[in-house]
Design a protein around this motif. Structure first.
Motif, PDB file in Angstrom:
ATOM      1  N   ILE A  14       0.838  -1.212   0.000  1.00 36.74           N
ATOM      2  CA  ILE A  14       0.000   0.000   0.000  1.00 36.74           C
ATOM      3  C   ILE A  14       0.868   1.255   0.000  1.00 36.74           C
ATOM      4  O   ILE A  14       0.619   2.199  -0.762  1.00 36.74           O
ATOM      5  N   VAL A  15       1.899   1.269   0.855  1.00 35.12           N
ATOM      6  CA  VAL A  15       2.778   2.435   0.904  1.00 35.12           C
ATOM      7  C   VAL A  15       3.454   2.656  -0.441  1.00 35.12           C
ATOM      8  O   VAL A  15       3.561   3.789  -0.938  1.00 35.12           O
ATOM      9  N   SER A  16       3.897   1.568  -1.070  1.00 33.98           N
ATOM     10  CA  SER A  16       4.559   1.688  -2.370  1.00 33.98           C
ATOM     11  C   SER A  16       3.598   2.211  -3.428  1.00 33.98           C
ATOM     12  O   SER A  16       3.955   3.081  -4.240  1.00 33.98           O
ATOM     13  N   MET A 406      12.840   5.741  -6.547  1.00 31.97           N
ATOM     14  CA  MET A 406      12.792   7.012  -7.269  1.00 31.97           C
ATOM     15  C   MET A 406      11.356   7.501  -7.440  1.00 31.97           C
ATOM     16  O   MET A 406      11.059   8.704  -7.320  1.00 31.97           O
ATOM     17  N   THR A 407      10.449   6.564  -7.717  1.00 33.88           N
ATOM     18  CA  THR A 407       9.044   6.948  -7.883  1.00 33.88           C
ATOM     19  C   THR A 407       8.477   7.503  -6.583  1.00 33.88           C
ATOM     20  O   THR A 407       7.779   8.527  -6.572  1.00 33.88           O
ATOM     21  N   MET A 408       8.780   6.845  -5.474  1.00 39.43           N
ATOM     22  CA  MET A 408       8.299   7.321  -4.172  1.00 39.43           C
ATOM     23  C   MET A 408       8.929   8.661  -3.810  1.00 39.43           C
ATOM     24  O   MET A 408       8.262   9.534  -3.226  1.00 39.43           O
ATOM     25  N   LEU A 508      15.703   3.545   2.788  1.00 38.45           N
ATOM     26  CA  LEU A 508      15.556   2.587   3.895  1.00 38.45           C
ATOM     27  C   LEU A 508      14.330   1.711   3.695  1.00 38.45           C
ATOM     28  O   LEU A 508      14.350   0.502   3.998  1.00 38.45           O
ATOM     29  N   PHE A 509      13.259   2.306   3.170  1.00 42.05           N
ATOM     30  CA  PHE A 509      12.022   1.545   2.967  1.00 42.05           C
ATOM     31  C   PHE A 509      12.157   0.573   1.799  1.00 42.05           C
ATOM     32  O   PHE A 509      11.837  -0.621   1.930  1.00 42.05           O
ATOM     33  N   THR A 510      12.638   1.061   0.657  1.00 38.84           N
ATOM     34  CA  THR A 510      12.642   0.215  -0.536  1.00 38.84           C
ATOM     35  C   THR A 510      13.794  -0.792  -0.537  1.00 38.84           C
ATOM     36  O   THR A 510      13.600  -1.954  -0.902  1.00 38.84           O
ATOM     37  N   MET A 513      12.841  -3.008   3.231  1.00 34.56           N
ATOM     38  CA  MET A 513      11.510  -3.589   3.377  1.00 34.56           C
ATOM     39  C   MET A 513      10.980  -4.121   2.043  1.00 34.56           C
ATOM     40  O   MET A 513      10.586  -5.301   1.941  1.00 34.56           O
ATOM     41  N   PHE A 514      10.941  -3.260   1.011  1.00 36.04           N
ATOM     42  CA  PHE A 514      10.367  -3.680  -0.261  1.00 36.04           C
ATOM     43  C   PHE A 514      11.209  -4.777  -0.904  1.00 36.04           C
ATOM     44  O   PHE A 514      10.679  -5.785  -1.390  1.00 36.04           O
ATOM     45  N   ASN A 515      12.526  -4.601  -0.926  1.00 37.15           N
ATOM     46  CA  ASN A 515      13.402  -5.615  -1.518  1.00 37.15           C
ATOM     47  C   ASN A 515      13.299  -6.941  -0.787  1.00 37.15           C
ATOM     48  O   ASN A 515      13.300  -8.012  -1.412  1.00 37.15           O
ATOM     49  N   ARG A 516      13.184  -6.872   0.534  1.00 34.76           N
ATOM     50  CA  ARG A 516      13.068  -8.115   1.323  1.00 34.76           C
ATOM     51  C   ARG A 516      11.766  -8.843   0.991  1.00 34.76           C
ATOM     52  O   ARG A 516      11.728 -10.085   0.936  1.00 34.76           O
TER      53      ARG A 516
END
Length: 533
Positions: A14-16, A406-408, A508-510, A513-516
């Motif tokens: 959702i955040v992404s 980059m999009t975020m 830090l997020f992407t 968290m996202f990559n994981r």
């Protein structure tokens, strides 16, 4: 570590998605975005002066005018104080920073000293919150002669207060022009930097900011013709002011009402002559004073004065009790509109002098954007190729996270209406390089664990868990540096700091968290016996 609760995976997605949606308005024209449904984001990225073009002004508050006005006020206060106490005086004069007065009767000296002591006001605590300081130093120099001197600290405090007040008034005037995200901030003790991106009429900006816009309504002194006052000497309570055509008027010093009593001013047209005018409306206090003054002085002319220039001097035909009126003076439509803007924004406490003026054309801004775009593309391509060449499939995962990053980043900049500057583009390019640092740390840790003989899932789990503290330490220290740059820097430095700080947070997020989450889904689908890294 690779097991994600369903709610956590959904939250990351959702955040992404929200970050990606916030970027969409930047891909369309403003008119197209305005037609979108309300539930979609509408904020677009604001380009700074160096990218969009516009005007840059460095203004200086006229400290000398502040001193002269304060000295004139002090002299009037001395006159009124002694008259109210029925104390005879002579030789009331102002020179430099000092007002001198001579008490006629020696028996009144002590009382005069007590009365004049009341004029020693304090400034600081009420004006700017700074420690209070004496505004006036009063001394009895002997033989009934008093000297009231403006203190240096008091004047400095009034200049600081004038700069703060001027910043707010300049901001209101610039906002009336309809520009987006102007930068208005203090520079030094008495200077103001104004940057207005996208403004294609810098002369109009200078005209708006160059006028003090001190509007007053005063009676015309009819005790003698203005021409005679010019040739001889006007009465003590009156001054000679002129129209823009050079016609003199003898004007009383006493102000009936001022621009501070206005609550609204709008451009319009006179219904009889169809000429541009400015209509105004007073607050309740100003309306009462204006109504009472016109009621008691029917048949007498009064002058409408803007910055010590007589705009008009109509005769009061009947009491004006409604608290509203109009100003006419042969305006053009643009002049009437600009005067209304000035009156709504309020008067400057002192004139502003233009020390520096720069105009950045849209062509130069377009060149800067193109150069930044090329730099970002080159940096992005090199990073993508490097990650795939070194880490294979996991490099592709890292590149997907970089794209989301980059999009975020652009989405957040748009959502908070941040201004993107050329140094900001440099911060984005730096973020591209820093974004994969976290993945490099994780992937190298996974390689070490796999070389130590651990299974694929255990190696991946250890890589993410043991690299986390290093990633956090490296990015938090950089975030602290970006925060310091933002608070202590100005202009371009702030633009760099904003993009760098937001880039660190999205990284830090992407990158973690996202990559994981992507790696976890791959592991769940493939059940690998070895990590292809």
């Amino acid at each position: 570590m690779l097991h994600f609760p369903r709610w956590q995976a959904i939250a990351i997605i959702i955040v992404s998605v929200f970050g990606i949606l916030a970027t969409l308005p930047n891909l369309f024209e403003k008119e197209d975005v305005a037609a979108w449904p309300d539930w979609l984001p509408h904020q677009q990225l604001v380009l700074g002066l160096d990218l969009q073009g516009g005007s840059h002004l460095l203004l200086e508050v006229d400290a000398e005018t502040i001193r002269e006005d304060r000295l004139e006020t002090l002299r009037d206060d001395v006159r009124q104080t002694l008259r109210r106490a029925r104390i005879g005086y002579t030789g009331l004069e102002a020179e430099g920073r000092t007002v001198h007065v001579q008490i006629r009767d020696s028996a009144d000296i002590d009382q005069a000293g007590r009365e004049l002591d009341e004029l020693a006001t304090q400034v600081g605590s009420l004006i700017t919150g700074a420690p209070a300081t004496e505004d006036v130093s009063i001394s009895h120099v002997g033989d009934g002669r008093f000297a009231l001197e403006l203190t240096v600290d008091g004047l400095d405090e009034r200049v600081r207060a004038a700069v703060d007040q001027s910043i707010e008034i300049v901001r209101r005037r610039v906002d009336e022009l309809g520009t987006t995200e102007p930068t208005i901030q203090r520079q030094g003790a008495d200077r103001i930097v104004v940057q207005v991106p996208g403004l294609d009429d810098p002369e109009r900006l200078k005209d708006l900011l160059g006028q003090t816009a001190q509007l007053t309504f005063r009676f015309v002194d009819m005790s003698m013709p203005a021409e005679q006052a010019v040739e001889s000497r006007p009465p003590a309570d009156s001054i000679i002011l002129y129209t823009d055509q050079g016609q003199p008027y003898l004007i009383e010093r006493r102000t009936i009402v001022s621009g501070e009593d206005l609550v609204d001013a709008q451009p319009g047209f006179d219904q009889r002559t169809n000429e541009p005018i400015v209509t105004f409306r007073f607050d309740s206090s100003g309306a009462q004073r204006f109504g009472r003054a016109t009621q008691q002085n029917v048949g007498r002319p009064f002058a409408i004065i803007l910055d010590n220039e007589v705009i008009s001097a109509p005769v009061i035909r009947e009491p004006i009790l409604g608290g509203s009126g109009q100003i006419s003076g042969g305006f053009t439509v643009e002049e009437a509109n600009d005067l209304a803007i000035l009156l709504r924004a309020g008067a400057l406490p002192a004139p502003l002098t233009v020390l520096e003026e720069r105009t950045v054309g849209p062509g130069l801004g377009a060149d800067s954007i193109e150069a930044g775009r090329i730099a970002a593309i080159i940096a992005g391509v090199l990073v993508v190729v490097f990650m795939i060449a070194v880490y294979g499939l996991f490099g592709i995962f890292a590149n997907i996270a970089l794209l989301v990053n980059m999009t975020m980043l652009f989405g957040i900049l748009s959502a908070i209406s941040a201004t993107l500057t050329l140094p900001g583009i440099a911060g984005i390019v730096l973020t591209i390089g820093m974004a994969v640092d976290a993945n490099v740390l994780i992937y190298e840790r996974i390689r070490e664990e796999q070389r130590a003989g651990r299974s694929a899932i255990a190696s991946i789990d250890a890589g993410y868990s043991r690299a986390l503290s290093t990633i956090m330490d490296a990015n938090i220290t950089t975030l602290i540096a970006a925060t310091i740059l933002f608070y202590l820097g100005s202009g371009p430095i702030r633009g760099f700091a904003i993009t760098l700080a937001i880039g660190i947070l999205t990284t830090l997020f992407t990158a973690y968290m996202f990559n994981r989450l992507v790696v976890a889904q791959w592991v769940r689908a493939r059940r690998p016996s070895a990590v292809p890294i």
